[in-house]
Design a protein around this motif. Sequence first.
Motif, PDB file in Angstrom:
ATOM      1  N   LEU A 286     -31.239  16.261   7.614  1.00 18.35           N
ATOM      2  CA  LEU A 286     -32.191  15.694   8.581  1.00 18.35           C
ATOM      3  C   LEU A 286     -31.545  15.441   9.938  1.00 18.35           C
ATOM      4  CD1 LEU A 286     -34.153  13.331   6.174  1.00 18.35           C
ATOM      5  CD2 LEU A 286     -34.948  15.489   7.179  1.00 18.35           C
ATOM      6  N   ALA A 287     -30.220  15.417   9.967  1.00 14.54           N
ATOM      7  CA  ALA A 287     -29.512  15.238  11.245  1.00 14.54           C
ATOM      8  C   ALA A 287     -29.172  16.585  11.883  1.00 14.54           C
ATOM      9  CB  ALA A 287     -28.251  14.417  11.034  1.00 14.54           C
ATOM     10  N   GLY A 288     -29.507  17.698  11.191  1.00 17.54           N
ATOM     11  CA  GLY A 288     -29.274  19.013  11.809  1.00 17.54           C
ATOM     12  C   GLY A 288     -28.474  20.002  10.979  1.00 17.54           C
ATOM     13  N   ALA A 289     -27.931  19.563   9.847  1.00 10.40           N
ATOM     14  CA  ALA A 289     -27.171  20.495   8.995  1.00 10.40           C
ATOM     15  C   ALA A 289     -28.137  21.475   8.307  1.00 10.40           C
ATOM     16  CB  ALA A 289     -26.359  19.719   7.958  1.00 10.40           C
ATOM     17  N   ASN A 290     -27.612  22.620   7.849  1.00  4.68           N
ATOM     18  CA  ASN A 290     -28.488  23.591   7.183  1.00  4.68           C
ATOM     19  C   ASN A 290     -27.806  24.326   6.027  1.00  4.68           C
ATOM     20  OD1 ASN A 290     -26.800  25.110   8.830  1.00  4.68           O
ATOM     21  ND2 ASN A 290     -28.330  26.700   9.183  1.00  4.68           N
ATOM     22  N   VAL A 291     -26.722  23.778   5.528  1.00  4.00           N
ATOM     23  CA  VAL A 291     -25.998  24.429   4.423  1.00  4.00           C
ATOM     24  C   VAL A 291     -25.571  23.366   3.416  1.00  4.00           C
ATOM     25  CG1 VAL A 291     -23.892  25.712   3.818  1.00  4.00           C
ATOM     26  CG2 VAL A 291     -25.090  26.266   5.938  1.00  4.00           C
ATOM     27  N   MET A 292     -25.600  23.749   2.128  1.00  2.81           N
ATOM     28  CA  MET A 292     -25.054  22.876   1.074  1.00  2.81           C
ATOM     29  C   MET A 292     -24.111  23.716   0.243  1.00  2.81           C
ATOM     30  SD  MET A 292     -26.906  19.834   0.312  1.00  2.81           S
ATOM     31  CE  MET A 292     -28.341  19.101   1.024  1.00  2.81           C
ATOM     32  N   MET A 293     -23.095  23.085  -0.272  1.00  4.74           N
ATOM     33  CA  MET A 293     -22.107  23.841  -1.050  1.00  4.74           C
ATOM     34  C   MET A 293     -21.877  23.226  -2.435  1.00  4.74           C
ATOM     35  SD  MET A 293     -19.545  24.469   2.153  1.00  4.74           S
ATOM     36  CE  MET A 293     -18.279  25.327   1.276  1.00  4.74           C
ATOM     37  N   PRO A 294     -22.829  23.422  -3.340  1.00  2.27           N
ATOM     38  CA  PRO A 294     -22.655  22.851  -4.680  1.00  2.27           C
ATOM     39  C   PRO A 294     -21.435  23.439  -5.395  1.00  2.27           C
ATOM     40  CG  PRO A 294     -24.926  23.518  -4.319  1.00  2.27           C
ATOM     41  CD  PRO A 294     -24.121  24.101  -3.195  1.00  2.27           C
ATOM     42  N   ASN A 295     -20.905  22.652  -6.294  1.00  3.69           N
ATOM     43  CA  ASN A 295     -19.670  23.017  -6.978  1.00  3.69           C
ATOM     44  C   ASN A 295     -19.920  23.934  -8.171  1.00  3.69           C
ATOM     45  OD1 ASN A 295     -17.163  22.970  -8.274  1.00  3.69           O
ATOM     46  ND2 ASN A 295     -16.738  20.962  -7.402  1.00  3.69           N
ATOM     47  N   LEU A 296     -19.308  25.108  -8.128  1.00  3.71           N
ATOM     48  CA  LEU A 296     -19.442  26.096  -9.217  1.00  3.71           C
ATOM     49  C   LEU A 296     -18.178  26.165 -10.064  1.00  3.71           C
ATOM     50  CD1 LEU A 296     -20.836  29.569  -8.010  1.00  3.71           C
ATOM     51  CD2 LEU A 296     -21.578  28.281  -9.991  1.00  3.71           C
ATOM     52  N   SER A 297     -17.181  25.354  -9.758  1.00  2.00           N
ATOM     53  CA  SER A 297     -15.920  25.420 -10.510  1.00  2.00           C
ATOM     54  C   SER A 297     -16.190  25.041 -11.964  1.00  2.00           C
ATOM     55  CB  SER A 297     -14.905  24.432  -9.945  1.00  2.00           C
ATOM     56  OG  SER A 297     -14.816  24.551  -8.556  1.00  2.00           O
ATOM     57  N   PRO A 298     -15.372  25.567 -12.894  1.00  3.87           N
ATOM     58  CA  PRO A 298     -15.543  25.170 -14.298  1.00  3.87           C
ATOM     59  C   PRO A 298     -15.433  23.650 -14.409  1.00  3.87           C
ATOM     60  CG  PRO A 298     -13.917  26.933 -14.082  1.00  3.87           C
ATOM     61  CD  PRO A 298     -14.263  26.492 -12.697  1.00  3.87           C
ATOM     62  N   GLU A 299     -16.272  23.078 -15.272  1.00  8.96           N
ATOM     63  CA  GLU A 299     -16.326  21.606 -15.332  1.00  8.96           C
ATOM     64  C   GLU A 299     -15.001  20.940 -15.635  1.00  8.96           C
ATOM     65  OE1 GLU A 299     -20.682  21.038 -17.032  1.00  8.96           O
ATOM     66  OE2 GLU A 299     -19.605  19.160 -16.574  1.00  8.96           O
ATOM     67  N   ASN A 300     -14.199  21.585 -16.478  1.00  4.95           N
ATOM     68  CA  ASN A 300     -12.949  20.922 -16.880  1.00  4.95           C
ATOM     69  C   ASN A 300     -11.905  20.827 -15.773  1.00  4.95           C
ATOM     70  OD1 ASN A 300     -12.733  23.749 -17.109  1.00  4.95           O
ATOM     71  ND2 ASN A 300     -10.895  23.526 -18.343  1.00  4.95           N
ATOM     72  N   VAL A 301     -12.072  21.565 -14.680  1.00  9.25           N
ATOM     73  CA  VAL A 301     -11.078  21.458 -13.598  1.00  9.25           C
ATOM     74  C   VAL A 301     -11.583  20.621 -12.416  1.00  9.25           C
ATOM     75  CG1 VAL A 301     -10.022  23.666 -14.200  1.00  9.25           C
ATOM     76  CG2 VAL A 301     -11.700  23.580 -12.327  1.00  9.25           C
ATOM     77  N   ARG A 302     -12.883  20.349 -12.415  1.00 12.68           N
ATOM     78  CA  ARG A 302     -13.454  19.640 -11.248  1.00 12.68           C
ATOM     79  C   ARG A 302     -12.756  18.331 -10.967  1.00 12.68           C
ATOM     80  NH1 ARG A 302     -19.919  20.666 -11.917  1.00 12.68           N
ATOM     81  NH2 ARG A 302     -19.644  22.921 -12.074  1.00 12.68           N
ATOM     82  N   LYS A 303     -12.430  17.617 -12.032  1.00 16.36           N
ATOM     83  CA  LYS A 303     -11.812  16.287 -11.849  1.00 16.36           C
ATOM     84  C   LYS A 303     -10.408  16.399 -11.266  1.00 16.36           C
ATOM     85  CE  LYS A 303     -10.116  16.264 -16.602  1.00 16.36           C
ATOM     86  NZ  LYS A 303     -10.391  17.715 -16.777  1.00 16.36           N
ATOM     87  N   ASN A 304      -9.877  17.617 -11.205  1.00 17.11           N
ATOM     88  CA  ASN A 304      -8.519  17.776 -10.677  1.00 17.11           C
ATOM     89  C   ASN A 304      -8.476  18.250  -9.222  1.00 17.11           C
ATOM     90  OD1 ASN A 304      -7.468  17.045 -13.162  1.00 17.11           O
ATOM     91  ND2 ASN A 304      -7.568  19.152 -13.915  1.00 17.11           N
ATOM     92  N   TYR A 305      -9.615  18.681  -8.727  1.00 15.65           N
ATOM     93  CA  TYR A 305      -9.621  19.128  -7.324  1.00 15.65           C
ATOM     94  C   TYR A 305     -10.059  17.947  -6.465  1.00 15.65           C
ATOM     95  CZ  TYR A 305      -9.676  22.457  -3.491  1.00 15.65           C
ATOM     96  OH  TYR A 305      -9.383  23.147  -2.327  1.00 15.65           O
ATOM     97  N   LEU A 306      -9.170  16.985  -6.348  1.00 20.91           N
ATOM     98  CA  LEU A 306      -9.538  15.745  -5.673  1.00 20.91           C
ATOM     99  C   LEU A 306      -8.820  15.632  -4.336  1.00 20.91           C
ATOM    100  CD1 LEU A 306      -9.576  13.300  -8.712  1.00 20.91           C
ATOM    101  CD2 LEU A 306     -11.507  14.453  -7.619  1.00 20.91           C
ATOM    102  N   LEU A 307      -9.535  15.997  -3.278  1.00 23.71           N
ATOM    103  CA  LEU A 307      -8.969  15.868  -1.940  1.00 23.71           C
ATOM    104  C   LEU A 307      -8.998  14.407  -1.510  1.00 23.71           C
ATOM    105  CD1 LEU A 307     -10.675  18.902  -0.184  1.00 23.71           C
ATOM    106  CD2 LEU A 307      -8.599  18.853  -1.553  1.00 23.71           C
ATOM    107  N   TYR A 308      -9.944  13.641  -2.088  1.00 27.64           N
ATOM    108  CA  TYR A 308     -10.108  12.227  -1.744  1.00 27.64           C
ATOM    109  C   TYR A 308     -10.654  11.508  -2.981  1.00 27.64           C
ATOM    110  CZ  TYR A 308     -14.552  14.559  -0.878  1.00 27.64           C
ATOM    111  OH  TYR A 308     -15.648  15.363  -0.999  1.00 27.64           O
ATOM    112  N   ASP A 309     -10.654  10.165  -2.931  1.00 24.13           N
ATOM    113  CA  ASP A 309     -11.089   9.369  -4.089  1.00 24.13           C
ATOM    114  C   ASP A 309     -12.607   9.445  -4.302  1.00 24.13           C
ATOM    115  OD1 ASP A 309      -8.513   8.554  -4.651  1.00 24.13           O
ATOM    116  OD2 ASP A 309      -8.662   6.712  -3.459  1.00 24.13           O
ATOM    117  N   ASN A 310     -13.001   9.276  -5.539  1.00 25.31           N
ATOM    118  CA  ASN A 310     -14.425   9.172  -5.932  1.00 25.31           C
ATOM    119  C   ASN A 310     -15.268  10.405  -5.609  1.00 25.31           C
ATOM    120  OD1 ASN A 310     -13.935   6.432  -6.678  1.00 25.31           O
ATOM    121  ND2 ASN A 310     -14.065   5.896  -4.498  1.00 25.31           N
ATOM    122  N   LYS A 311     -14.655  11.549  -5.516  1.00 21.92           N
ATOM    123  CA  LYS A 311     -15.414  12.759  -5.173  1.00 21.92           C
ATOM    124  C   LYS A 311     -16.491  12.996  -6.233  1.00 21.92           C
ATOM    125  CE  LYS A 311     -14.705  17.688  -4.480  1.00 21.92           C
ATOM    126  NZ  LYS A 311     -13.945  18.651  -5.262  1.00 21.92           N
TER     127      LYS A 311
END
Length: 347
Positions: A286-311
Amino acid sequence: MHELIKKLFNGQVLKKEELKAILEGYTPDIAKQLAQQASQIRKKWYGDAVYVRGLIEFTNYCKNDCYYCGIRKSNCHATRYRLRKEDILDCCDKGYEIGFRTFVLQGGEDSYWKDERLCEVISAIKCKYPQCAITLSVGERSKQSYQRLFDAGADRYLLRHETANEKHYSLLHPKNLDLEHRKQCLYALKEIGYQVGCGFMVGSPHQSVDTIAEDLCFLQEFQPHMVGIGPFIPHKDTPFAKEKAGTLEMTLYLLSIVRLLLPKVLLPATTALGTIHEKGREKGILAGANVMMPNLSPENVRKNYLLYDNKISTGEEAAENLKLLKAKMTSIGCMVAIHRGDSLLMK
Ligand code: 5AD
């Protein structure tokens, strides 16, 4: 302020001091005006379409030690993983079936993924899904390497510039990394023919209205096809663990400003934005963005790709829940588009 906003709405190039004044002049009311205008500009160029990209975080090994990033080399608490070619292709299969037509291969700067290996993955995806776009986000490499990856079939490249101020850059990164080289990479990518994305975090330590104004000047100068902007969020195992996160308000304000400065830009409402606020990404659109990037990584590795807390990783930002995302987009007057969603600047 009124004159400056008029200039911004007219699509004029703004000077650093003018951008700084717009940043300093923030009020909720002005932010609302900018968001409305930015939404209109988004609609003018993209109609009600929101593009989705399937994000595959294929390695969290990284040779760099950026002070803000949770997968920095010195973080010995990170559980490292690397997907295999077959795993990545499985992600694409799953993604294609649910409607993704762009795959984003994102990873740390992992020397295991030398050109030959990465080219093999790119060609395999392109061979199976010739109608899909491939975006790479694997950091700084040589021009020759970027060329090889492009020749193998990569279409787009995301490489945030992080900050356009040298001093600020040096406060976010160790000595071996510099802004000049980052910019060289960005210009090389553009020359080769990639659709290129740069960008920065909002509220990163030592950021100021001055440095943000310089970021915006750099965007006007570089004219990227895509711009990645999300709030800085501290990660507990980094030197910036105790720093404050960037705010929702400032991130949204900047998304609107970027849409107005670069009307045709592809502008994601990032996962980081969705992490600091439950409705962050809808607000981003609503502020002007037009792209979303949902996560397609296998579920078991998602918790390890943590660039920041509480992702976040299990809600509608997860690719499996594209249906939910579609419903949310419909509720704010948008539609998830099932096609590559190339930059309008390439046509
Ligand atoms: N908070 C928010 N964004 C981050 N990134 C890295 N670490 C963080 C963090 N702690 C962003 C950087 C990088 C992109 C892949 O993720 O801007 O370019």
